[in-house]
Write a protein that holds these residues in place. Structure first.
Motif, PDB file in Angstrom:
ATOM      1  N   GLY A  75      -2.183   7.160 -10.223  1.00 13.24           N
ATOM      2  CA  GLY A  75      -3.041   6.622 -10.488  1.00 13.24           C
ATOM      3  C   GLY A  75      -2.189   5.450  -9.406  1.00 13.24           C
ATOM      4  O   GLY A  75      -3.126   4.326  -9.033  1.00 13.24           O
ATOM      5  N   ILE A  76      -1.490   4.976  -8.745  1.00  6.66           N
ATOM      6  CA  ILE A  76      -0.651   4.209  -7.729  1.00  6.66           C
ATOM      7  C   ILE A  76      -0.933   5.315  -6.895  1.00  6.66           C
ATOM      8  O   ILE A  76      -0.617   6.563  -5.899  1.00  6.66           O
ATOM      9  N   SER A  77      -2.074   4.433  -5.646  1.00 11.83           N
ATOM     10  CA  SER A  77      -2.271   4.972  -4.573  1.00 11.83           C
ATOM     11  C   SER A  77      -1.683   4.102  -3.228  1.00 11.83           C
ATOM     12  O   SER A  77      -1.289   4.726  -2.135  1.00 11.83           O
ATOM     13  N   ARG A  78      -1.065   3.202  -3.358  1.00 10.99           N
ATOM     14  CA  ARG A  78      -0.052   2.322  -2.391  1.00 10.99           C
ATOM     15  C   ARG A  78       0.832   1.440  -3.541  1.00 10.99           C
ATOM     16  O   ARG A  78       0.826   0.891  -4.318  1.00 10.99           O
ATOM     17  N   ILE A  79       2.546   1.659  -2.148  1.00 14.79           N
ATOM     18  CA  ILE A  79       3.402   1.196  -3.351  1.00 14.79           C
ATOM     19  C   ILE A  79       3.994  -0.182  -2.053  1.00 14.79           C
ATOM     20  O   ILE A  79       3.713   0.506  -0.825  1.00 14.79           O
ATOM     21  N   SER A  80       3.797  -1.901  -1.970  1.00 12.26           N
ATOM     22  CA  SER A  80       4.027  -2.340  -0.806  1.00 12.26           C
ATOM     23  C   SER A  80       5.837  -2.372  -1.233  1.00 12.26           C
ATOM     24  O   SER A  80       5.852  -2.980  -2.602  1.00 12.26           O
ATOM     25  N   ILE A  81       6.686  -2.108  -0.830  1.00  9.12           N
ATOM     26  CA  ILE A  81       7.951  -2.517  -1.206  1.00  9.12           C
ATOM     27  C   ILE A  81       8.637  -3.405  -0.580  1.00  9.12           C
ATOM     28  O   ILE A  81       8.789  -3.429   1.003  1.00  9.12           O
ATOM     29  N   LEU A  82       9.118  -4.433  -0.787  1.00 10.11           N
ATOM     30  CA  LEU A  82       9.624  -5.540  -0.684  1.00 10.11           C
ATOM     31  C   LEU A  82      11.157  -5.898  -0.092  1.00 10.11           C
ATOM     32  O   LEU A  82      11.529  -5.541  -1.793  1.00 10.11           O
ATOM     33  N   SER A  83      11.897  -5.966   1.087  1.00 13.58           N
ATOM     34  CA  SER A  83      12.616  -5.190   0.437  1.00 13.58           C
ATOM     35  C   SER A  83      13.481  -5.738   2.066  1.00 13.58           C
ATOM     36  O   SER A  83      13.069  -6.008   2.901  1.00 13.58           O
ATOM     37  N   ARG A  84      15.001  -6.022   1.636  1.00 15.04           N
ATOM     38  CA  ARG A  84      15.870  -6.958   2.771  1.00 15.04           C
ATOM     39  C   ARG A  84      16.241  -5.368   3.527  1.00 15.04           C
ATOM     40  O   ARG A  84      16.538  -5.818   4.870  1.00 15.04           O
TER      41      ARG A  84
END
Length: 243
Positions: free
Chosen positions: A25-34
């Motif tokens: 059900g998840i089509s996109r994951i935006s991963i905020l990372s250093r």
């Protein structure tokens, strides 16, 4: 569904990312990372956005996140790894700044913000309450208070206890090295106090599901703050560990 994840290079975040990558059900994951996130490599639906200042979200970043419907905030650090000022900034200021920014993404539709807190957090600290308990309790309350001012922003404060990665082999190559004292403690908890264990596989599942939910208040044993606080007892109950 588009979701946001922070803390993906940490222990809890690795468990969450593994679950998100496997969730149809998840089509996109935006991963905020250093820094780069090795587990995300080779997965088309995962995009790592290098983000250096978690107090600030410019218009370009918010535009990229504009259709995200939920966030798991797993970014954090040990109170023993930084000084008090840094701990407050990372633990309190960062998630509150993100919550305020993400609440503007789509004001006419719900957004679920899932904050990874921890057992020991409290809104009524005593003389011997450690700094993590005080600061996490403060940010839980600040996030709850903020959520009441924004109609589309739904909060869940989630309190894992002794995070247990032993049976989650898929993340072993991606998680950070754990302090030596943890390894002998986990088997003891397993034998005498299971309610203080939080397996990463089940934790990742419940955090992901909450981010994908409709944001309704929860009910049942171990739930507090008007349905917005999920204790470790509730985590174990909701994932079938406690039957």
């Amino acid at each position: 569904m588009h979701v946001i994840l922070t803390g993906a290079t940490g222990l809890v975040g690795a468990g969450v990312l593994h679950q998100m990558l496997a969730t149809e059900g998840i089509s996109r994951i935006s991963i905020l990372s250093r820094r780069p996130v090795t587990m995300a490599e080779g997965h088309d639906k995962a995009k790592v956005i290098i983000h250096k200042d978690f107090n600030t979200y410019d218009s370009g970043l918010l535009e990229e996140l504009k259709d995200a419907q939920g966030c798991v905030w797993a970014l954090g650090t040990s109170q023993n790894s930084v000084n008090k000022t840094q701990y407050i900034e990372i633990t309190h200021d960062y998630p509150l700044a993100a919550a305020k920014a993400f609440s503007t993404l789509h004001p006419d539709s719900p957004f679920q913000f899932v904050f990874v807190s921890g057992e020991g957090a409290t809104q009524t600290p005593g003389m011997f309450t450690p700094i993590f308990g005080k600061i996490k309790g403060q940010v839980e309350q600040a996030l709850l208070d903020f959520s009441k001012t924004v109609s589309n922003f739904n909060l869940y404060n989630v309190r894992p206890a002794g995070v247990d990665w032993r049976e989650h082999s898929e993340i072993h190559g991606f998680m950070p090295q754990q302090a030596a004292y943890k390894k002998p403690i986990l088997p003891v908890l397993d034998m005498v106090y299971k309610n203080m264990l939080t397996p990463t596989r089940e934790l990742g599942k419940i955090l992901t599901e909450l981010a994908m939910s409709k944001g309704e208040p929860l009910e049942g044993q171990g739930v507090g703050m008007g349905g917005r606080l999920v204790s470790n007892v509730a985590i174990r109950r909701m994932t079938g560990l406690n039957k």
